[in-house]
Design a protein around this motif. Structure first.
Motif, short mmCIF file in Angstrom:
data_model
loop_
_atom_site.label_atom_id
_atom_site.label_comp_id
_atom_site.label_asym_id
_atom_site.label_seq_id
_atom_site.Cartn_x
_atom_site.Cartn_y
_atom_site.Cartn_z
N ASP A 24 42.79 -30.50 -7.13
CA ASP A 24 42.78 -29.37 -8.05
C ASP A 24 44.05 -29.30 -8.90
OD1 ASP A 24 40.31 -28.46 -7.28
OD2 ASP A 24 41.12 -27.25 -5.64
N ARG A 207 26.70 -32.28 -8.65
CA ARG A 207 26.16 -30.93 -8.39
C ARG A 207 25.42 -30.41 -9.62
NH1 ARG A 207 30.83 -27.60 -7.17
NH2 ARG A 207 31.14 -27.78 -9.41
N ASN A 253 35.89 -31.65 2.26
CA ASN A 253 36.22 -30.22 2.16
C ASN A 253 35.46 -29.56 1.01
OD1 ASN A 253 37.99 -30.33 4.32
ND2 ASN A 253 39.78 -30.76 3.02
N ARG A 254 35.31 -30.27 -0.09
CA ARG A 254 34.53 -29.73 -1.20
C ARG A 254 33.08 -29.52 -0.78
NH1 ARG A 254 36.39 -29.74 -6.30
NH2 ARG A 254 38.52 -30.45 -6.60
N GLN A 255 32.56 -30.48 -0.02
CA GLN A 255 31.18 -30.37 0.41
C GLN A 255 30.96 -29.15 1.30
OE1 GLN A 255 28.41 -31.69 -0.39
NE2 GLN A 255 27.27 -30.61 1.20
N LEU A 256 31.95 -28.80 2.12
CA LEU A 256 31.83 -27.66 3.02
C LEU A 256 31.68 -26.35 2.28
CD1 LEU A 256 34.48 -28.59 5.76
CD2 LEU A 256 31.97 -28.67 5.95
N THR A 257 32.14 -26.30 1.04
CA THR A 257 32.03 -25.06 0.25
C THR A 257 30.69 -24.95 -0.46
OG1 THR A 257 32.97 -26.02 -1.78
CG2 THR A 257 34.52 -25.14 -0.14
N GLU A 258 29.88 -26.01 -0.40
CA GLU A 258 28.59 -26.02 -1.09
C GLU A 258 27.48 -25.52 -0.20
OE1 GLU A 258 27.98 -27.06 -4.36
OE2 GLU A 258 30.17 -27.09 -4.51
#
Length: 486
Positions: A24, A207, A253-258
């Protein structure tokens, strides 16, 4: 490993060095890169290297079905990317290693080994999304031209040197090291930022395009795990795109927010994998392999397995058996341009030209933007000696696809069938020019002048085009001389 990807791995592909950063916090590098190298120059470099791959690289897979699938999948991803108007072309190399790479200007190569290793379409889309992001952010331009020590001619020449040195990769790499080591070394310090940014933007593209975002970290994690058991270290893809714990953790970690999203594979994904398998090895062996899969029911999709068997039968010129399998695929409610095109080709190969053309016309109505079907129909007209119809069809398609070599080849073949030698050579001249061979195009135009069957208007067109290309040749020679002095 093939030498084109090896060149890109050493020079163009974005590899990991340096210290990790949070994704980020990465700067938007694309805008800076575009100041280093204009988009038109990027595309010119990419086109020149692509010409060499398409016309001289033995592993280039000249299969319209596979190429059409990759471009349809790629177009879906590009439309959801940060720069949907950039312009991309996707192509395949017949190489069992798991790899993909980006060329300047939006050319993206995919190894057949990567397509076969992807367990879901979302996994394949994740890799393509990553490569698309390298292009939209101009990472290649920034990496190679940051020091401004590499001219365009140098970059293209290095690519061509590796294509010519297939039997001695060590010698080719040594040659590059001797002449360009300093410039290349200066670029690699930026690579970690590039890979992290391509991960981030590729994930967003995946996405936005409606794929399962779990496909991206899942594929990379499986590659990393499998590479631990390989004697020669990582797979080709991990060698050209080294994967650190930080990068993999960031994707996870990004996937966990999806939110969980289950996305079914398209039928074409299943079929194109079956097609690639059926095109490998000897036709008889491919038939045996698919017959075994069907007998033992060891398949994820019966339609895909039967289509693969049909491709293998067609390779073995067993047209009746191929047709039987394709009709079985239809009964399984598998709807795809690939199935219809192969069925049409089987009919034409059996001499049933009218039936084949009818299947093609129906397929064009159902899949109007499918280039593989358009190529097949035009060539079927020529096979049926309907040369005037083929000429009209090629002319119509060239209005939509003016840079498509296959439609110029169609025009040349139709004119040859009609005995119109001047127009045949004129079409071959345009085709040769699109291959990046100005001298060859001039030679074809001179043959068109000498054919003796052109009317006044046709000869005026040929003469005018010849003058244009001779001027172009002079400009190209001046440009090469300027680059040589660089």
């Amino acid at each position: 490993m093939r030498f084109v990807p090896r060149f890109l791995a050493g020079l163009l592909a974005c590899t990991l060095v340096g210290q990790p950063l949070r994704a980020d916090d990465l700067p938007e590098l694309g805008d800076v890169a575009s100041q280093e190298l204009s988009l038109s120059t990027e595309k010119k470099i990419g086109q020149q290297i692509m010409d060499e791959i398409r016309w001289r690289e033995p592993s280039y897979l000249n299969d319209p079905d596979v190429e059409t699938y990759l471009n349809q999948l790629g177009a879906r991803l590009v439309a959801a990317s940060s720069d949907p108007g950039l312009g991309f072309h996707f192509f395949a190399l017949d190489d069992p290693s798991i790899n993909a790479f980006a060329l300047p200007g939006g050319y993206i190569g995919v190894h057949t080994g990567l397509i076969l290793s992807a367990q879901t379409e979302s996994e394949l889309a994740g890799v393509l999304g990553h490569e698309i992001s390298h292009v939209t952010q101009h990472h290649i331009a920034r990496q190679v031209f940051q020091s401004k020590k590499l001219s365009m001619a140098s970059m293209v020449a290095m690519g061509l040197a590796l294509l010519a040195a297939r039997s001695s990769p060590q010698a080719a790499m040594a040659g590059i090291s001797a002449s360009q080591a300093g410039a290349i070394s200066a670029q690699l310090a930026y690579s970690r930022d590039f890979e992290r940014e391509a991960d981030r933007l590729g994930f967003d593209t995946l996405r936005s395009a409606g794929f399962d975002t779990a496909g991206m970290p899942g594929f990379f994690e499986r590659l990393q795990s499998s590479s631990r058991f390989l004697e020669n270290n990582a797979t080709a893809y991990l060698r050209t795109h080294p994967l650190t714990v930080e990068r993999l953790s960031d994707m996870q970690n990004r996937q966990l927010t999806e939110a969980y999203r289950q996305v079914a594979d398209s039928q074409d994904f299943t079929l194109v994998r079956a097609r690639i398998r059926a095109l490998q090895g000897r036709p008889a062996d491919a038939v045996k392999d698919f017959e075994t899969l069907l007998r033992d029911k060891k398949y994820a999709s019966e339609g895909g397995a039967r289509y693969g068997l049909a491709v293998a039968f067609a390779r073995n010129s067993n047209w009746s058996a191929a047709e039987q399998e394709l009709l079985a695929v239809r009964k399984l409610k598998v709807s795809s341009a690939m199935v219809e095109r192969l069925l049409a080709e089987v009919k034409i190969s059996r001499g049933e030209i009218d039936d084949g053309l009818a299947i093609y016309r129906d397929a064009m109505a159902r899949y109007p933007l499918n280039l593989s079907v358009l190529y097949g129909y035009g060539n079927a007209l020529i096979a049926g000696k309907r040369f005037n119809d083929a000429l009209k069809f090629a002319a119509t398609q060239l209005q939509s696809y003016p840079q498509d070599v296959r439609f110029y080849k169609m025009r040349a073949d139709a004119n040859a069938g009609l005995g119109r030698r001047s127009q045949q050579h004129l079409a071959l001249a345009e085709m040769t020019l699109l291959k990046g061979q100005t001298a060859g195009a001039i030679e074809q135009l001179q043959l068109a002048q000498q054919a003796g069957d052109a009317n006044f208007y046709e000869l005026s067109v040929i003469d005018g085009r010849l003058r244009e290309l001779k001027k172009r040749q002079i400009e190209e020679m001046k440009e090469k001389e300027k680059e040589r002095r660089f």
